[in-house]
Design an enzyme around this catalytic site. Sequence first.
Site, PDB file in Angstrom:
ATOM      1  N   PHE A  17       0.831  -1.209   0.000  1.00  0.00           N
ATOM      2  CA  PHE A  17       0.000   0.000   0.000  1.00  0.00           C
ATOM      3  C   PHE A  17       0.871   1.268   0.000  1.00  0.00           C
ATOM      4  O   PHE A  17       0.886   2.032  -0.985  1.00  0.00           O
ATOM      5  CB  PHE A  17      -0.947  -0.075   1.208  1.00  0.00           C
ATOM      6  CG  PHE A  17      -1.538   1.221   1.647  1.00  0.00           C
ATOM      7  CD1 PHE A  17      -2.166   2.074   0.752  1.00  0.00           C
ATOM      8  CD2 PHE A  17      -1.472   1.595   2.996  1.00  0.00           C
ATOM      9  CE1 PHE A  17      -2.716   3.282   1.175  1.00  0.00           C
ATOM     10  CE2 PHE A  17      -2.019   2.791   3.424  1.00  0.00           C
ATOM     11  CZ  PHE A  17      -2.630   3.646   2.513  1.00  0.00           C
ATOM     12  N   ASP A  37      10.114  -6.778  -3.252  1.00  0.00           N
ATOM     13  CA  ASP A  37       8.926  -7.269  -2.545  1.00  0.00           C
ATOM     14  C   ASP A  37       8.833  -8.784  -2.701  1.00  0.00           C
ATOM     15  O   ASP A  37       9.220  -9.327  -3.731  1.00  0.00           O
ATOM     16  CB  ASP A  37       7.656  -6.606  -3.115  1.00  0.00           C
ATOM     17  CG  ASP A  37       6.547  -6.512  -2.080  1.00  0.00           C
ATOM     18  OD1 ASP A  37       6.024  -7.572  -1.697  1.00  0.00           O
ATOM     19  OD2 ASP A  37       6.207  -5.397  -1.663  1.00  0.00           O
ATOM     20  N   THR A  41       1.950  -9.430   1.258  1.00  0.00           N
ATOM     21  CA  THR A  41       0.683  -8.678   1.278  1.00  0.00           C
ATOM     22  C   THR A  41       0.605  -7.686   0.121  1.00  0.00           C
ATOM     23  O   THR A  41      -0.432  -7.085  -0.102  1.00  0.00           O
ATOM     24  CB  THR A  41       0.500  -7.891   2.603  1.00  0.00           C
ATOM     25  OG1 THR A  41       1.714  -7.156   2.851  1.00  0.00           O
ATOM     26  CG2 THR A  41       0.215  -8.801   3.760  1.00  0.00           C
ATOM     27  N   LEU A  77      10.391  -0.519   3.967  1.00  0.00           N
ATOM     28  CA  LEU A  77       8.957  -0.633   4.294  1.00  0.00           C
ATOM     29  C   LEU A  77       8.490  -2.083   4.380  1.00  0.00           C
ATOM     30  O   LEU A  77       7.335  -2.336   4.727  1.00  0.00           O
ATOM     31  CB  LEU A  77       8.119   0.090   3.222  1.00  0.00           C
ATOM     32  CG  LEU A  77       7.810   1.573   3.445  1.00  0.00           C
ATOM     33  CD1 LEU A  77       9.095   2.399   3.480  1.00  0.00           C
ATOM     34  CD2 LEU A  77       6.906   2.087   2.336  1.00  0.00           C
ATOM     35  N   TYR A 149       4.905  -8.015  15.942  1.00  0.00           N
ATOM     36  CA  TYR A 149       5.021  -6.778  15.165  1.00  0.00           C
ATOM     37  C   TYR A 149       5.669  -5.682  16.010  1.00  0.00           C
ATOM     38  O   TYR A 149       6.667  -5.078  15.606  1.00  0.00           O
ATOM     39  CB  TYR A 149       3.624  -6.363  14.709  1.00  0.00           C
ATOM     40  CG  TYR A 149       3.560  -5.121  13.832  1.00  0.00           C
ATOM     41  CD1 TYR A 149       3.932  -5.176  12.492  1.00  0.00           C
ATOM     42  CD2 TYR A 149       3.095  -3.910  14.339  1.00  0.00           C
ATOM     43  CE1 TYR A 149       3.848  -4.039  11.683  1.00  0.00           C
ATOM     44  CE2 TYR A 149       3.005  -2.787  13.537  1.00  0.00           C
ATOM     45  CZ  TYR A 149       3.372  -2.851  12.208  1.00  0.00           C
ATOM     46  OH  TYR A 149       3.282  -1.731  11.408  1.00  0.00           O
ATOM     47  N   LYS A 153       9.446  -4.298  15.444  1.00  0.00           N
ATOM     48  CA  LYS A 153       9.684  -2.906  15.035  1.00  0.00           C
ATOM     49  C   LYS A 153      10.551  -2.169  16.059  1.00  0.00           C
ATOM     50  O   LYS A 153      11.347  -1.309  15.709  1.00  0.00           O
ATOM     51  CB  LYS A 153       8.347  -2.177  14.862  1.00  0.00           C
ATOM     52  CG  LYS A 153       7.541  -2.637  13.652  1.00  0.00           C
ATOM     53  CD  LYS A 153       8.127  -2.081  12.359  1.00  0.00           C
ATOM     54  CE  LYS A 153       7.225  -2.360  11.169  1.00  0.00           C
ATOM     55  NZ  LYS A 153       7.779  -1.821   9.919  1.00  0.00           N
ATOM     56  N   TYR A 163      23.550   1.037  14.427  1.00  0.00           N
ATOM     57  CA  TYR A 163      24.333   1.254  13.189  1.00  0.00           C
ATOM     58  C   TYR A 163      24.715   2.727  13.060  1.00  0.00           C
ATOM     59  O   TYR A 163      25.802   3.059  12.570  1.00  0.00           O
ATOM     60  CB  TYR A 163      23.540   0.802  11.951  1.00  0.00           C
ATOM     61  CG  TYR A 163      23.807  -0.639  11.566  1.00  0.00           C
ATOM     62  CD1 TYR A 163      23.231  -1.697  12.262  1.00  0.00           C
ATOM     63  CD2 TYR A 163      24.647  -0.954  10.497  1.00  0.00           C
ATOM     64  CE1 TYR A 163      23.473  -3.009  11.925  1.00  0.00           C
ATOM     65  CE2 TYR A 163      24.902  -2.271  10.145  1.00  0.00           C
ATOM     66  CZ  TYR A 163      24.313  -3.294  10.860  1.00  0.00           C
ATOM     67  OH  TYR A 163      24.573  -4.598  10.521  1.00  0.00           O
TER      68      TYR A 163
END
Length: 316
Positions: A17, A37, A41, A77, A149, A153, A163
């Site tokens: 998206f 990708d 999804t 992403l 999730y 994250k 880093y």
Amino acid sequence: MKNALRKRVLVTGGAGFLGSHLCDRLLKDGHEVLCVDNFYTGTKNNIAHLLENPFFELVRHDVTFPLYIEVDEIYNLACPASPVHYQHDPVQTTKTSVHGAINMLGLAKRVRAKILQASTSEVYGDPAVHPQTESYWGNVNTIGVRSCYDEGKRCAETLFFDYYRQHKLNIKVARIFNTYGPRMLPNDGRVVSNFIVQALQGQAITVYGDGSQTRSFCYVDDLIEAFIRFMDSDDDFVGPVNLGNPGEFTILELAEKVIEMTNSKSTIEFKPLPQDDPTQRQPDISLAKERLNWQPAIKLEQGLCNTVRYFQTLLA
Ligand code: NAD
Ligand code: UDP
């Protein structure tokens, strides 16, 4: 000869998206885009219109494996964002966030690319501070169904900052709040697409819990503008920065708005609240306003109207 202003930009999750809108914008700005990708999804429909563009390249690749390419900038992403999808294979979700971050940071280090992480308001968990500022450390359950999730994250943010400190990498960490718009999947499971699809199909609108929980909804175009400004901002501004629309609504209000806007005969059906569903969420965007000179311009009604039109065409 290569245009000096044209950058080679990698977008992981580029068929999703947000990623597909970002690819559009980068190409429009005259850059060369590499879209990576694994179509977990994401869908080719989102980027089909770009496949003939000579400055667009599509690579089917899973970011949990290393990637060797040459780029100037990376937008990371890749990660399912809907609770339904990220809970479907939670181990893979954590791997995507953590191994994906390690691989993309490793790539950025090798080619000295600037790298932006799509982090999330979920790092605040079920927030005890309202609205959420970047200085708030959050209230996250480490062992719940959303943890794959949220903790993935959070760990990715840690990797980005290590880093930055250890390898002097040029990083940008964006904490994205609920964003919606065209190209969300009709079966995405997130609230805006669910409600619009249900309203257009005359099905009951599924409100989880009593609908008193709140979210703040940002239209996709506003978010993409913020991404670009953040990537182009001074090197000393690494974030984390909240990106979202501070307009806060209860989920019941959203359901009523969608019914009204679509002239739907749908009724509201109350369903059990999923585990660890945050009770409130609203970004404090003072930092983004100050450092990026950015704030959302698109009102919920306008954004919903565009999104309803998209789903009307898609479902027709
Ligand atoms: P999305 O699910 O539409 O897009 C995610 C993309 O990543 C998909 O194209 C998917 O196929 C791809 N992907 C997943 N795992 C992968 C892997 N291992 N390797 C390669 N590609 C992989 O979701 P979105 O809404 O576009 O979200 C994009 C990013 O923004 C995500 O990282 C998400 O966590 C973050 N984010 C989004 C929101 C939002 O409201 N949309 C809010 C907070 C954070
Ligand atoms: N929600 C709902 N009905 C749905 C889908 C979601 O009431 O059909 C609720 C969900 O419980 C949550 C809010 O809407 O309180 C936002 O859910 P979403 O999955 O869009 O995003 P997140 O919870 O990650 O913010």
